[in-house]
Design an enzyme around this catalytic site. Structure first.
Site, short mmCIF file in Angstrom:
data_model
loop_
_atom_site.label_atom_id
_atom_site.label_comp_id
_atom_site.label_asym_id
_atom_site.label_seq_id
_atom_site.Cartn_x
_atom_site.Cartn_y
_atom_site.Cartn_z
N GLU A 33 0.84 -1.20 0.00
CA GLU A 33 0.00 0.00 0.00
C GLU A 33 0.87 1.25 0.00
O GLU A 33 2.08 1.19 0.21
CB GLU A 33 -0.92 0.00 1.22
CG GLU A 33 -0.17 0.06 2.54
CD GLU A 33 -0.89 0.88 3.60
OE1 GLU A 33 -1.30 2.02 3.29
OE2 GLU A 33 -1.03 0.39 4.72
N SER A 148 -13.29 1.47 9.74
CA SER A 148 -12.52 1.54 8.49
C SER A 148 -13.12 0.65 7.40
O SER A 148 -13.57 -0.47 7.66
CB SER A 148 -11.08 1.09 8.75
OG SER A 148 -10.37 1.03 7.54
N ALA A 149 -13.08 1.17 6.18
CA ALA A 149 -13.51 0.39 5.01
C ALA A 149 -12.62 -0.82 4.79
O ALA A 149 -12.96 -1.72 4.02
CB ALA A 149 -13.51 1.29 3.77
N ASP A 150 -11.46 -0.86 5.48
CA ASP A 150 -10.57 -2.03 5.36
C ASP A 150 -11.30 -3.31 5.77
O ASP A 150 -11.06 -4.38 5.19
CB ASP A 150 -9.34 -1.87 6.27
CG ASP A 150 -8.41 -0.75 5.82
OD1 ASP A 150 -8.65 -0.14 4.77
OD2 ASP A 150 -7.43 -0.48 6.57
N LYS A 167 -3.96 -1.42 14.53
CA LYS A 167 -3.33 -0.42 15.39
C LYS A 167 -4.04 -0.34 16.72
O LYS A 167 -5.26 -0.31 16.79
CB LYS A 167 -3.34 0.94 14.71
CG LYS A 167 -2.15 1.12 13.82
CD LYS A 167 -2.29 2.37 12.99
CE LYS A 167 -2.19 2.02 11.54
NZ LYS A 167 -3.38 2.07 10.78
N1 PSU Z 1 -0.50 1.58 8.85
C1 PSU Z 1 0.37 2.55 9.18
N2 PSU Z 1 0.10 3.82 8.77
C2 PSU Z 1 -1.01 4.13 8.04
C3 PSU Z 1 -1.95 3.11 7.71
C4 PSU Z 1 -1.63 1.85 8.14
O1 PSU Z 1 1.37 2.30 9.85
O2 PSU Z 1 -1.17 5.27 7.68
C5 PSU Z 1 -3.18 3.42 6.88
C6 PSU Z 1 -3.55 2.18 6.07
O3 PSU Z 1 -3.50 2.55 4.70
C7 PSU Z 1 -4.96 1.85 6.47
C8 PSU Z 1 -5.49 3.21 6.81
O4 PSU Z 1 -5.68 1.20 5.45
O5 PSU Z 1 -4.39 3.79 7.54
C9 PSU Z 1 -6.78 3.16 7.58
O6 PSU Z 1 -7.41 4.40 7.49
P1 PSU Z 1 -8.99 4.55 7.84
O7 PSU Z 1 -9.10 4.20 9.29
O8 PSU Z 1 -9.33 5.99 7.55
O9 PSU Z 1 -9.71 3.57 6.94
MN MN Z 2 -12.51 6.01 9.38
#
Ligand code: PSU
Ligand code: MN
Length: 323
Positions: A33, A148-150, A167
């Site tokens: 990514e 998260s959409a993940d 995280k």
């Molecule tokens: N891991 C890290 N730093 C990041 C991310 C992951 O150490 O910035 C990113 C990844 O791309 C993950 C995203 O998919 O944060 C999640 O963001 P959100 O919660 O807005 O979906």
């Molecule tokens: Mn979010």
């Protein structure tokens, strides 16, 4: 062409020559990514880490494919110049599933999150992907609805994501609950605990444990036999030498999350804001941990991809290109 090479949906997708050759010959490829480059780490460590992670993958015999949107095209595999440009970009968009088509249609440059990288990897027929940590259910999601959409992407897209868990700034029990509800197998690598990114142990047990890349590759092969089964999350703990124990991280995370709430940070800005503040509060130590765990995930992902490519070749009669 192998039948496992899914058709690329449109001319917006650009494969680097190296990735295209690897796909055509059935060689192992690992997707990477790019949000971690644009929004996860400060310059120039971000560029340096991106290059190191790519060499870690090559050292295991696989080809790295860093994914990003550049000037309206979805690139799968970046040249050194493209990587450098992205790492230095000041206004790169953070593209998740909801943002990717907008970024491409408007000719923007942006990085891909875990969700968007999975979409792109799948479109290019890449089955294994390495990242740092996935997004998940945020603390207070019962009020904010910030999930998260993940997680949704893991439920729908058949890509194996290797991450150091989620995280620890997230609500980890709720994140595991959603993964279970949405049918995503969570496999901890070489441990019984679900890892918490900077720390090896979250205090939560992982649903499953596997100890070798071969076992994980076998799991992927079985899932592939049931179309529609979506992704797999491999949770790989940070190496002991680089970890920050959960007891030490707890206060730092609480302070950073509280500051984000106080400043009214919301939506896609939450994760980058909290990560940057944690970097400051740990005097840069969290970044060293982050780099070590991404490299560790890249190595494991490459080992899984090599097993997977071998399994694909074993399943294809020699000399024939159909499956
Ligand atoms: N891991 C890290 N730093 C990041 C991310 C992951 O150490 O910035 C990113 C990844 O791309 C993950 C995203 O998919 O944060 C999640 O963001 P959100 O919660 O807005 O979906
Ligand atoms: Mn979010």
């Amino acid at each position: 062409m192998s039948t496992r090479l899914s058709p690329l949906p449109n001319s917006r997708i650009v494969l680097s020559t190296e990735v295209a050759d690897a796909r055509a010959s059935g060689q192992a490829v690992v997707a990477l990514e790019s949000t971690i480059i644009t929004h996860g780490m400060p310059w120039p460590k971000n560029a340096e880490t991106a290059r190191t992670v790519e060499s870690d993958i090559r050292a295991q015999g696989a080809v790295p494919a860093t994914i990003a949107a550049l000037d309206g095209k979805l690139h799968i595999g970046l040249s050194e110049g493209e990587m450098e440009r992205l790492a230095e970009a000041k206004a790169a968009m953070k593209c998740s599933r909801a943002d990717l088509a907008f970024a491409l249609a408007t000719g923007r440059t942006g990085s891909t999150t875990v969700a968007a990288t999975m979409m792109a990897a799948d479109a290019a027929g890449i089955a294994v992907f390495a990242t740092g940590g996935i997004g998940g259910v945020h603390r207070g999601a019962q009020e904010s609805f910030d999930i998260s959409a993940d997680l949704e992407e893991l439920a729908r897209t058949p890509v194996c994501v290797v991450a150091a868990g989620a995280k620890a700034l997230l609500d980890l029990p709720k994140t595991l609950e959603v993964l279970e509800t949405r049918g995503v197998p969570v496999v901890a690598y070489g441990t019984d605990d679900f890892p918490a990114f900077w720390s090896r142990v979250s205090g939560l047990s992982a649903p499953y444990r596997m100890d070798t890349p071969e076992e994980i590759s076998a799991l992927l092969a079985v899932r592939r036999g049931f179309p529609g089964h979506g992704g797999v999350l491999v949770a790989n703990p940070v190496p002991e030498t680089a970890e920050i124990p959960a007891s030490e991280m707890a206060g730092v995370i609480d302070a950073a999350v509280a500051e984000a709430a106080k400043r009214g940070i919301s939506g896609k800005d939450v994760t980058p804001f909290v990560l940057a503040l944690i970097y400051e509060l740990t005097g840069g130590r969290s970044l060293e941990t982050n780099i070590a765990l991404v490299r560790n995930n890249a190595r494991l992902a490459a080992q899984i991809a090599v097993c997977d490519a071998q399994a694909g070749k074993d399943a294809t009669p020699s000399g024939s290109s159909g499956a």
